[in-house]
Design a protein around this motif. Structure first.
Motif, short mmCIF file in Angstrom:
data_model
loop_
_atom_site.label_atom_id
_atom_site.label_comp_id
_atom_site.label_asym_id
_atom_site.label_seq_id
_atom_site.Cartn_x
_atom_site.Cartn_y
_atom_site.Cartn_z
N ARG A 175 0.82 -1.21 0.00
CA ARG A 175 0.00 0.00 0.00
C ARG A 175 0.86 1.26 0.00
N SER A 176 2.05 1.18 0.54
CA SER A 176 2.90 2.36 0.66
C SER A 176 3.78 2.59 -0.57
N THR A 178 3.04 3.63 -3.66
CA THR A 178 2.74 4.90 -4.34
C THR A 178 3.29 6.09 -3.56
N ALA A 179 3.13 6.05 -2.23
CA ALA A 179 3.64 7.14 -1.40
C ALA A 179 5.15 7.20 -1.45
N LEU A 180 5.83 6.04 -1.47
CA LEU A 180 7.28 6.02 -1.54
C LEU A 180 7.76 6.56 -2.89
N CYS A 181 7.06 6.24 -3.96
CA CYS A 181 7.42 6.77 -5.28
C CYS A 181 7.26 8.29 -5.30
N TYR A 182 6.18 8.77 -4.71
CA TYR A 182 5.96 10.23 -4.66
C TYR A 182 7.05 10.91 -3.85
N SER A 183 7.43 10.29 -2.73
CA SER A 183 8.47 10.87 -1.89
C SER A 183 9.81 10.89 -2.61
N SER A 195 11.52 18.45 0.55
CA SER A 195 10.50 17.42 0.33
C SER A 195 9.95 16.90 1.65
N LEU A 199 5.97 17.15 2.54
CA LEU A 199 5.19 15.96 2.90
C LEU A 199 4.57 16.11 4.28
N ARG A 202 1.52 18.24 3.90
CA ARG A 202 0.41 17.49 3.30
C ARG A 202 -0.26 16.57 4.32
N CYS A 203 0.53 16.06 5.26
CA CYS A 203 -0.03 15.18 6.30
C CYS A 203 -0.68 15.95 7.43
#
Length: 276
Positions: A175-176, A178-183, A195, A199, A202-203
Motif C-alpha cells: 500500500r505504501s 505509491t507514497a514512496l514513489c511520490y516521496s 520534500s 510531505l 500534506r499530512c
C-alpha cells in the motif's frame, strides 16, 4: 509511446542512448583479439587503445554536432571522421584536415601521449580490419542516425536509481509503494529537506522555523547542496580522474622495479639502486 502514437496518429521518432552506445563500443574494442607490439602487455595495450578510440570518436561526434545543424550533413561528416580514426592513430594525417575536427597533428605542440605507451599505433591489416569492423557495428550509418541528437538517458537512470532505492521492486504490491514513489520523485526534484517539509505539510503537521524538525530538514538540504556544488568543481573532477588513472595502472605498477617490496626488485636489486 506506441499507445500515444496510435491515438494521435503522429510519427514519434525514437533515439538511442549515445552514452550506452559508446560503452558498448569500448567493451567490444577491448575484447577484440589484436596483437600487441613486442615488449608490451596485451591486456593493457588493448585497454588503452580502446579508451583512446572511444574518446576520439566521442569528441569527433560531439564537436561535429555543435558545428553542423543539418542531420544529413552531420551524418556524412561523422561517418568520415569515424573511418579516419585508425589512420590518424597510425601516424597518417593526410586526411585529417578534411575529415577530422579533433586532430592536432598540424600544430607544433602535437603529442601522442594519449595513445598506448605514447607512440603511434602499429596495426597489421588483420588487426585494423577487426577494429574497423567494431567501429562499423557501433558507429555505422544506422547507428549514427539512431544517435543523431546525442541524447542520453542520464536523467531517467538517476530518477530510477533514486526511485527504487526508496521503493524497491519487492514492494510494488504494498500500500505504501505509491507514497514512496511520490516521496522519491519529490526528493529528486526539490531536495531531501524541502520534500520532507512539504510531505509533513500534506499530512497536516504544522512545522515552524524554530522546531528541531525544520532545522534538521534545512541542515540536510544545505549538506546536499554543498556536495552537489563540490562535485561540479574542477578540483574534484581532476582528483577523480587521477584516482581512476592510478587504479587503471595498478596492475602495471605492482611489479615495478622502483616499488619495494616487489618480486622483481628482489630478483634484481640493481633496479632500486638510485644512489649511483
Amino acid at each position: 509511446m506506441r499507445e500515444h502514437n496510435a491515438k494521435v496518429q503522429e510519427k514519434v521518432q525514437h533515439f538511442k542512448c549515445f552514452i550506452h552506445n559508446m560503452r558498448n563500443l569500448h567493451k567490444h574494442l577491448r575484447s577484440a583479439c589484436i596483437k600487441q607490439p613486442k615488449g608490451m602487455d596485451r591486456l593493457l595495450y588493448c585497454k588503452k587503445l580502446a579508451t583512446a578510440i572511444r574518446t576520439r570518436v566521442r569528441l569527433e561526434l560531439t564537436r561535429l554536432r555543435k558545428l553542423l545543424r543539418g542531420d544529413e550533413l552531420y551524418l556524412a561528416r561523422a561517418r568520415e571522421a569515424v573511418t579516419n580514426v585508425l589512420e590518424c592513430f597510425s601516424g597518417s594525417h593526410d586526411s585529417c584536415k578534411h575529415k577530422s575536427v579533433v586532430c592536432t597533428a598540424h600544430l607544433k605542440g602535437h603529442s601522442t601521449r594519449y595513445l598506448p605507451y605514447g607512440k603511434n599505433v602499429v596495426l597489421s591489416a588483420a588487426d585494423k580490419q577487426k577494429l574497423q569492423k567494431v567501429l562499423d557495428k557501433y558507429c555505422g550509418v544506422q547507428q549514427l542516425r539512431d544517435t543523431v541528437q546525442l541524447h542520453n538517458t542520464n536523467r531517467c537512470e538517476n530518477m530510477h536509481s533514486r526511485l527504487f532505492s526508496y521503493a524497491p521492486k519487492s514492494m510494488v504490491w504494498k500500500r505504501s509503494f505509491t507514497a514512496l514513489c511520490y516521496s522519491a520523485t519529490l526528493g529528486a526534484s526539490v531536495g531531501r529537506g524541502l520534500s520532507l517539509l512539504q510531505l509533513a505539510g500534506r499530512c497536516g503537521i504544522n512545522i515552524e522555523a524554530s522546531d528541531p524538525m525544520y532545522r534538521y530538514a534545512m541542515f540536510t538540504q544545505n549538506i546536499a547542496r554543498y556536495h552537489s556544488d563540490r562535485k561540479q568543481k574542477h578540483e574534484y573532477k581532476t582528483s577523480r580522474y587521477l584516482s581512476h588513472r592510478k587504479r587503471a595502472n595498478r596492475a602495471v605498477l605492482s611489479q615495478s622495479l622502483y616499488k619495494a617490496p616487489s618480486k622483481v626488485s628482489k630478483e634484481h636489486d640493481y633496479g632500486i639502486n638510485l644512489g649511483n
